[in-house]
Design a protein around this motif. Structure first.
Motif, PDB file in Angstrom:
ATOM      1  N   GLY A   1       0.831  -1.190   0.000  1.00  0.00           N
ATOM      2  CA  GLY A   1       0.000   0.000   0.000  1.00  0.00           C
ATOM      3  C   GLY A   1       0.871   1.246   0.000  1.00  0.00           C
ATOM      4  N   VAL A   2       0.502   2.198  -0.826  1.00  0.00           N
ATOM      5  CA  VAL A   2       1.194   3.479  -0.883  1.00  0.00           C
ATOM      6  C   VAL A   2       0.137   4.563  -0.670  1.00  0.00           C
ATOM      7  N   VAL A   3       0.343   5.387   0.353  1.00  0.00           N
ATOM      8  CA  VAL A   3      -0.645   6.423   0.676  1.00  0.00           C
ATOM      9  C   VAL A   3      -0.346   7.685  -0.126  1.00  0.00           C
ATOM     10  N   LEU A   4      -1.397   8.189  -0.762  1.00  0.00           N
ATOM     11  CA  LEU A   4      -1.301   9.423  -1.529  1.00  0.00           C
ATOM     12  C   LEU A   4      -2.203  10.467  -0.906  1.00  0.00           C
ATOM     13  N   LYS A   5      -1.716  11.680  -0.838  1.00  0.00           N
ATOM     14  CA  LYS A   5      -2.527  12.814  -0.391  1.00  0.00           C
ATOM     15  C   LYS A   5      -3.331  13.270  -1.601  1.00  0.00           C
TER      16      LYS A   5
ATOM     17  N   VAL B   1      -5.835   8.651  -0.466  1.00  0.00           N
ATOM     18  CA  VAL B   1      -6.202   7.469  -1.241  1.00  0.00           C
ATOM     19  C   VAL B   1      -5.057   6.469  -1.103  1.00  0.00           C
ATOM     20  N   LEU B   2      -5.416   5.210  -1.028  1.00  0.00           N
ATOM     21  CA  LEU B   2      -4.450   4.135  -0.878  1.00  0.00           C
ATOM     22  C   LEU B   2      -4.278   3.463  -2.236  1.00  0.00           C
ATOM     23  N   ALA B   3      -3.072   3.511  -2.776  1.00  0.00           N
ATOM     24  CA  ALA B   3      -2.751   2.811  -4.017  1.00  0.00           C
ATOM     25  C   ALA B   3      -2.203   1.444  -3.633  1.00  0.00           C
ATOM     26  N   VAL B   4      -2.777   0.394  -4.193  1.00  0.00           N
ATOM     27  CA  VAL B   4      -2.360  -0.973  -3.886  1.00  0.00           C
ATOM     28  C   VAL B   4      -1.737  -1.551  -5.148  1.00  0.00           C
ATOM     29  N   LEU B   5      -0.460  -1.945  -5.043  1.00  0.00           N
ATOM     30  CA  LEU B   5       0.274  -2.394  -6.216  1.00  0.00           C
ATOM     31  C   LEU B   5       1.295  -3.454  -5.833  1.00  0.00           C
TER      32      LEU B   5
ATOM     33  N   ARG C   1      -2.970  10.975 -11.273  1.00  0.00           N
ATOM     34  CA  ARG C   1      -3.548  12.306 -11.509  1.00  0.00           C
ATOM     35  C   ARG C   1      -4.587  12.259 -12.621  1.00  0.00           C
ATOM     36  N   GLU C   2      -4.352  11.426 -13.642  1.00  0.00           N
ATOM     37  CA  GLU C   2      -5.330  11.264 -14.717  1.00  0.00           C
ATOM     38  C   GLU C   2      -6.623  10.652 -14.181  1.00  0.00           C
ATOM     39  N   ILE C   3      -6.477   9.734 -13.252  1.00  0.00           N
ATOM     40  CA  ILE C   3      -7.638   9.000 -12.734  1.00  0.00           C
ATOM     41  C   ILE C   3      -8.424   9.815 -11.722  1.00  0.00           C
ATOM     42  N   ILE C   4      -7.732  10.440 -10.749  1.00  0.00           N
ATOM     43  CA  ILE C   4      -8.477  11.077  -9.658  1.00  0.00           C
ATOM     44  C   ILE C   4      -8.313  12.585  -9.556  1.00  0.00           C
ATOM     45  N   GLY C   5      -7.412  13.172 -10.297  1.00  0.00           N
ATOM     46  CA  GLY C   5      -7.299  14.626 -10.262  1.00  0.00           C
ATOM     47  C   GLY C   5      -5.880  15.118 -10.036  1.00  0.00           C
ATOM     48  N   ASP C   6      -5.681  16.383 -10.342  1.00  0.00           N
ATOM     49  CA  ASP C   6      -4.350  16.983 -10.325  1.00  0.00           C
ATOM     50  C   ASP C   6      -3.704  17.065  -8.949  1.00  0.00           C
ATOM     51  N   LYS C   7      -4.476  17.175  -7.916  1.00  0.00           N
ATOM     52  CA  LYS C   7      -3.909  17.419  -6.589  1.00  0.00           C
ATOM     53  C   LYS C   7      -3.584  16.109  -5.873  1.00  0.00           C
ATOM     54  N   VAL C   8      -2.623  15.367  -6.426  1.00  0.00           N
ATOM     55  CA  VAL C   8      -2.195  14.098  -5.839  1.00  0.00           C
ATOM     56  C   VAL C   8      -0.690  14.152  -5.635  1.00  0.00           C
ATOM     57  N   ARG C   9      -0.271  13.740  -4.434  1.00  0.00           N
ATOM     58  CA  ARG C   9       1.155  13.648  -4.120  1.00  0.00           C
ATOM     59  C   ARG C   9       1.339  12.503  -3.135  1.00  0.00           C
TER      60      ARG C   9
ATOM     61  N   GLU D   1       4.376  10.663   8.378  1.00  0.00           N
ATOM     62  CA  GLU D   1       3.483  11.053   9.477  1.00  0.00           C
ATOM     63  C   GLU D   1       2.024  10.981   9.043  1.00  0.00           C
ATOM     64  N   GLU D   2       1.721  11.491   7.850  1.00  0.00           N
ATOM     65  CA  GLU D   2       0.344  11.443   7.355  1.00  0.00           C
ATOM     66  C   GLU D   2      -0.132  10.003   7.224  1.00  0.00           C
ATOM     67  N   ALA D   3       0.700   9.163   6.637  1.00  0.00           N
ATOM     68  CA  ALA D   3       0.321   7.762   6.444  1.00  0.00           C
ATOM     69  C   ALA D   3       0.111   7.057   7.786  1.00  0.00           C
ATOM     70  N   SER D   4       1.016   7.268   8.716  1.00  0.00           N
ATOM     71  CA  SER D   4       0.914   6.607  10.026  1.00  0.00           C
ATOM     72  C   SER D   4      -0.348   7.008  10.773  1.00  0.00           C
ATOM     73  N   SER D   5      -0.767   8.256  10.597  1.00  0.00           N
ATOM     74  CA  SER D   5      -1.962   8.719  11.314  1.00  0.00           C
ATOM     75  C   SER D   5      -3.230   8.014  10.840  1.00  0.00           C
ATOM     76  N   LEU D   6      -3.222   7.484   9.627  1.00  0.00           N
ATOM     77  CA  LEU D   6      -4.393   6.804   9.079  1.00  0.00           C
ATOM     78  C   LEU D   6      -4.561   5.385   9.608  1.00  0.00           C
ATOM     79  N   PHE D   7      -3.453   4.793  10.054  1.00  0.00           N
ATOM     80  CA  PHE D   7      -3.454   3.390  10.464  1.00  0.00           C
ATOM     81  C   PHE D   7      -2.884   3.263  11.878  1.00  0.00           C
ATOM     82  N   PRO D   8      -3.636   3.714  12.879  1.00  0.00           N
ATOM     83  CA  PRO D   8      -3.091   3.814  14.241  1.00  0.00           C
ATOM     84  C   PRO D   8      -2.686   2.489  14.884  1.00  0.00           C
ATOM     85  N   ASP D   9      -3.233   1.365  14.413  1.00  0.00           N
ATOM     86  CA  ASP D   9      -2.859   0.092  15.020  1.00  0.00           C
ATOM     87  C   ASP D   9      -1.801  -0.657  14.204  1.00  0.00           C
TER      88      ASP D   9
END
Length: 154
Positions: free
Chosen positions: A46-50, A56-60, A72-80, A85-93
């Motif tokens: 899993g790769v977390v994208l802002k 959004v979680l990209a699974v590859l 960016r083509e699929i979901i929009g220009d504002k993807v990075r 820290e951001e990723a860790s906050s989503l999965f506290p356990d």
């Protein structure tokens, strides 16, 4: 640790047949594949994208990299890429850096790379850097049912 409680409950609530195995501590998905003696193409990461105001979680496959231009083509220009820290906050356990592939139980949108649909077996980290979860290709399809699927990696 072992499998995170959130993931374990999600797998069991959805009657997903799985097994888990311990491996030596690793720092990246390709090292996990090597330590576990599984093909990197069968190990999902899993790769977390802002994305705008959310994530959004990209699974590859572990052998591939997220194609940000394609995302960016699929979901929009504002993807990075999200920060650690951001990723860790989503999965506290989950341990820091042990990003799960299951977005639903954590209320994170998910996009799955079409490369993962080809395997008869899929493996993924269980929430720490020492536990590998194994499911059949059919069970993986059930886990990812309803998730958008596309070529999102190179």
């Amino acid at each position: 640790m072992a499998i995170s409680l959130t993931m374990q409950e999600y797998l069991e609530d959805n009657h997903i047949r799985y097994d888990a195995a311990k491996h030596s501590r690793t720092g990246c998905s390709m090292m996990t594949a090597q330590a576990s003696h599984v093909p990197g193409s069968a190990l999902a990461k899993g790769v977390v994208l802002k994305w705008d105001d959310g994530y959004v979680l990209a699974v590859l496959p572990a052998t591939r990299h997220v194609d940000l231009a394609r995302m960016r083509e699929i979901i929009g220009d504002k993807v990075r890429l999200a920060t650690e820290e951001e990723a860790s906050s989503l999965f506290p356990d989950c341990d820091e850096g042990a990003v799960p592939i299951l977005g639903v139980p954590y209320r994170v949108a998910c996009v799955v790379d079409e490369q993962l649909r080809r395997g008869s077996d899929v493996y993924f980290e269980g929430g720490d850097h020492r536990t590998l979860v194994h499911v059949s290709g059919d069970e993986f399809s059930r886990l990812m049912y309803g998730m958008p699927q596309a070529r999102i990696s190179w």
